[in-house]
Design an enzyme around this catalytic site. Structure first.
Site, PDB file in Angstrom:
ATOM      1  N   ARG A   1      21.590   4.747  33.253  1.00 34.20           N
ATOM      2  CA  ARG A   1      21.222   5.003  34.435  1.00 34.20           C
ATOM      3  C   ARG A   1      20.963   6.493  34.672  1.00 34.20           C
ATOM      4  O   ARG A   1      21.476   7.442  33.904  1.00 34.20           O
ATOM      5  CB  ARG A   1      22.271   4.623  35.622  1.00 34.20           C
ATOM      6  CG  ARG A   1      23.500   5.616  35.713  1.00 34.20           C
ATOM      7  CD  ARG A   1      24.566   5.985  34.737  1.00 34.20           C
ATOM      8  NE  ARG A   1      25.013   4.571  34.087  1.00 34.20           N
ATOM      9  CZ  ARG A   1      26.029   3.954  34.525  1.00 34.20           C
ATOM     10  NH1 ARG A   1      26.404   4.531  35.514  1.00 34.20           N
ATOM     11  NH2 ARG A   1      26.454   3.088  34.003  1.00 34.20           N
TER      12      ARG A   1
ATOM     13  N   GLN B   1      21.957  10.007  33.392  1.00 32.91           N
ATOM     14  CA  GLN B   1      21.576   9.985  31.820  1.00 32.91           C
ATOM     15  C   GLN B   1      22.630   9.647  30.957  1.00 32.91           C
ATOM     16  O   GLN B   1      22.859  10.325  29.841  1.00 32.91           O
ATOM     17  CB  GLN B   1      20.768  11.287  31.757  1.00 32.91           C
ATOM     18  CG  GLN B   1      19.204  11.633  32.440  1.00 32.91           C
ATOM     19  CD  GLN B   1      18.858  12.842  32.095  1.00 32.91           C
ATOM     20  OE1 GLN B   1      19.535  14.068  32.416  1.00 32.91           O
ATOM     21  NE2 GLN B   1      17.686  12.788  31.623  1.00 32.91           N
ATOM     22  N   HIS B   2      23.334   8.668  31.166  1.00 25.97           N
ATOM     23  CA  HIS B   2      24.313   8.248  30.154  1.00 25.97           C
ATOM     24  C   HIS B   2      24.503   6.672  30.616  1.00 25.97           C
ATOM     25  O   HIS B   2      23.816   6.003  31.736  1.00 25.97           O
ATOM     26  CB  HIS B   2      25.533   8.877  30.415  1.00 25.97           C
ATOM     27  CG  HIS B   2      26.163   8.978  31.757  1.00 25.97           C
ATOM     28  ND1 HIS B   2      26.316   9.870  32.620  1.00 25.97           N
ATOM     29  CD2 HIS B   2      26.736   7.934  32.207  1.00 25.97           C
ATOM     30  CE1 HIS B   2      26.742   9.433  33.751  1.00 25.97           C
ATOM     31  NE2 HIS B   2      27.021   8.190  33.818  1.00 25.97           N
ATOM     32  N   ALA B   3      25.268   6.091  29.785  1.00 28.09           N
ATOM     33  CA  ALA B   3      25.784   4.589  29.954  1.00 28.09           C
ATOM     34  C   ALA B   3      27.077   4.574  29.959  1.00 28.09           C
ATOM     35  O   ALA B   3      27.835   5.552  29.407  1.00 28.09           O
ATOM     36  CB  ALA B   3      24.988   3.754  29.052  1.00 28.09           C
TER      37      ALA B   3
END
Ligand code: TYD
Length: 135
Positions: A95, A48-50
Site C-alpha cells: 500500500r 510503501q510496505h506490506a
C-alpha cells in the site's frame, strides 16, 4: 482484485453527524491499535510496505487522500474523501498513500499492535513473499 470499501452508517440529526465503529460488527476484526496521520506534507508518499498478517481499515476522517493497493499481480487506486467510508486493506497487500489534501486526517484501525517484524518494506521481497505463500 476486489477493492473492499465499507460505508459506515452516519447517525445524523439537526446537530450534525456521528459515526460509531464497533469491532467484529462494523469492522471485520478486533481493533488492537488506532493511529492517524495529519499535517502530511504535500507530494509525500507514505506507506510503501506490506504486512504479513496485519489487517487494516483506512478512514480519511477529514480531507482526502489516495491509496494504491497492489496484491503483487494487480494494482488499484482508491480515493478516500468521506468520513463515513473505510477501505479494507488485507495482509499481503502493498500500500501507498499519497495526494493528501493539506487538511487530511487519515485514521487507521489495525488488527494487531505495532510489530516491525510484520512489515515487508522492500517491494521485491514483497513479490517473493506473495509467491511463496501462494504455493
Ligand atoms: P511509518 O511506518 O514510517 O509510517 P508510514 O507507513 O505511514 O509511512 O511510521 C512512522 C513512525 O511511526 C515510525 O518511527 C514508526 C512509528 N510508528 C509507531 O510507533 N507505531 C505505529 O503503530 C506506527 C504505524 C508507526
Amino acid at each position: 482484485m476486489q477493492v473492499v470499501k465499507y460505508m459506515f452508517q452516519p447517525h445524523g440529526d439537526e446537530r450534525g453527524q456521528l459515526v460509531a465503529l464497533e469491532e467484529l460488527k462494523d469492522i471485520p476484526f478486533r481493533i488492537k491499535r488506532v493511529y492517524y496521520m495529519y499535517d502530511t506534507v504535500s507530494n509525500v508518499v507514505r506507506g510503501q510496505h506490506a504486512h504479513k498478517t496485519l489487517e487494516q481499515i483506512l478512514i480519511c476522517i477529514h480531507g482526502s487522500c489516495k491509496i494504491k493497493l497492489d496484491n503483487g499481480k494487480e494494482k488499484k487506486e482508491v480515493l478516500l474523501e468521506r468520513p463515513y467510508e473505510g477501505l479494507y486493506v488485507a495482509n499481503n497487500m502493498w500500500r501507498e498513500m499519497y495526494d493528501f489534501s493539506s487538511d487530511a486526517v487519515l485514521m487507521v484501525l489495525a488488527s494487531e499492535i505495532y510489530d516491525e517484524e510484520d512489515y515487508i518494506r522492500d517491494y521485491d521481497e514483497f513479490i517473493r513473499f506473495v509467491k511463496s505463500v501462494e504455493r
